[in-house]
Design an enzyme around this catalytic site. Structure first.
Site, PDB file in Angstrom:
ATOM      1  N   HIS A   5      -1.876   6.844   3.750  1.00  0.00           N
ATOM      2  CA  HIS A   5      -0.467   6.700   4.108  1.00  0.00           C
ATOM      3  C   HIS A   5       0.317   7.904   3.591  1.00  0.00           C
ATOM      4  O   HIS A   5       0.136   8.341   2.442  1.00  0.00           O
ATOM      5  CB  HIS A   5       0.128   5.441   3.485  1.00  0.00           C
TER       6      HIS A   5
ATOM      7  N   CYS B 206       0.800  -1.219   0.000  1.00  0.00           N
ATOM      8  CA  CYS B 206       0.000   0.000   0.000  1.00  0.00           C
ATOM      9  C   CYS B 206       0.836   1.275   0.000  1.00  0.00           C
ATOM     10  O   CYS B 206       0.399   2.299  -0.540  1.00  0.00           O
ATOM     11  CB  CYS B 206      -0.977  -0.015   1.175  1.00  0.00           C
TER      12      CYS B 206
END
Length: 373
Positions: free
Chosen positions: A238, A154
């Site tokens: 993120h 990710c």
């Protein structure tokens, strides 16, 4: 018998690991998809046979899509009857099950890490390396119509989008990456509130080790990458602070221009989940931020900002991407769309040119028994 799926119908899809957080995102992203429809949901055997709407602990707000809620939950280890499989399985289960599904003639697009570094498995970020899909022809099950493709970690998904144009324009000799990663990346059971509330955890098991090899496989490079990962009390999104040593000089303005002009290759098909602009460049001194920027292009674009000189490094940037969409479910769905589009194009060229489909278009079923188009 070989089955042809008419181009004006939505193709049925099975989602494995459908009750987890990535599986739930896949279920939601398939709701109303123009070319694919959710036809089967599967997870562990504990709630097999229950309605999906009753079995899932829905975590995305509201209720599961009506199209999904009444589907019976199947056991993930039972072969799905539909050819297209989106896998959000844990890596331990995926390691054996996904190759078996590909061997049976399924197109498997996986979010799991189990096969990402396998030599014959495309690790795809379609805007960056769509040519890597050709690796699937080397898979032992390819003649039977099976495919296994993977999306990256990710964090790497956003990094690959941001670093690909810089590598192309200036060359990257080394990178240092410090991440601030959202709690949703750990899954529904991943991080307890007592652990993370008001805290930052400077270690995520197995995460740092994934960044360098996955990034280099996607970029086709051998860049040394030093990584330090941190779990922080952010729900989604993120953040990566990246420090680069470049092969050729580049001012922050040069870098911002290259990043802002980055687009998918013209040869890439017009895929439903493909963002028109994969990178959004932010000029504000305090952007990008997860809360403000993870929704870019419905979560499929990465945002880049704080582009600056940073001695002793040549360049520093900050990258924010939605870990659950661009870094997981959306990437998995986009890769499946690419597989289907390439297959449809290949079949149109090698059979009847008049049957050339539009978009994802016409897809032929497997000749293997028990697999429906």
């Amino acid at each position: 018998m070989r089955v042809t799926q008419p181009s004006n119908e939505r193709l049925p899809v099975a989602v494995l690991g459908a009750t987890g957080i990535v599986g739930q995102r896949l279920v939601r992203m398939l709701d109303g998809h123009p070319s694919l429809r959710l036809a089967s949901v599967a997870a562990s055997g504990r709630r097999a046979g229950d309605r999906y709407g009753d079995a899932v602990r829905w975590s995305l707000g509201g209720d599961p899509p009506a199209e999904a809620a009444d589907l019976p939950l199947r056991v993930a280890t039972e072969p799905p009857e539909y050819r297209i499989v989106l896998s959000a399985l844990p890596s331990g289960v995926a390691r054996e099950l996904e190759p078996a599904l590909a061997e049976a003639g399924h197109i498997v697009s996986t979010n799991a890490s189990a096969h990402r570094l396998r030599d014959d498995v495309p690790l795809l970020v379609p805007e960056v390396n769509p040519q890597a899909l050709a690796l699937a022809a080397r898979q032992p099950w390819s003649e039977g119509g099976g495919r296994l493709v993977a999306n990256p970690n990710c964090v790497v998904a956003g990094l690959a989008l941001a670093l690909a144009p810089l590598q192309e324009a200036f060359g990257i000799e080394a990178a240092t990456v410090v991440t601030l990663q959202a709690v949703s990346g750990a899954g529904l059971e991943g991080v307890g509130s007592v652990q993370i509330e008001g805290n930052a955890i400077p270690w995520i098991p197995g995460e740092e080790e994934k960044i360098e090899p996955e990034l280099n496989k996607i970029l086709g490079t051998d860049i040394p990458v030093a990584a330090s990962v941190n779990r922080v009390p952010v729900l989604d999104g993120h953040t990566a602070n990246v420090f680069l040593k470049l092969a050729s000089p580049a001012s922050p303005g040069d870098a911002a221009r290259v990043l802002g002009e980055f687009r998918a290759p013209p040869s890439l098909p017009d895929l439903p989940s493909l963002p028109e602009q994969p990178l959004i460049v932010r000029s504000e001194p305090d952007r990008p931020q997860p809360r403000l920027d993870i929704g870019a292009a419905g979560g499929m674009a990465a945002s880049v900002g704080r582009i600056r000189a940073a001695p002793p490094h040549d360049l520093a940037i900050t990258v924010v991407a939605h870990n659950g969409i661009r870094g997981a479910a959306g990437a998995c769905l986009l890769n499946a769309e690419l597989c289907l589009a390439r297959e449809a194009r290949w079949r149109a060229r090698h059979s009847d040119p008049r049957a050339a489909p539009a978009g994802i278009g016409q897809v032929h079923g497997s000749s293997r028994p028990g697999v429906r188009a």
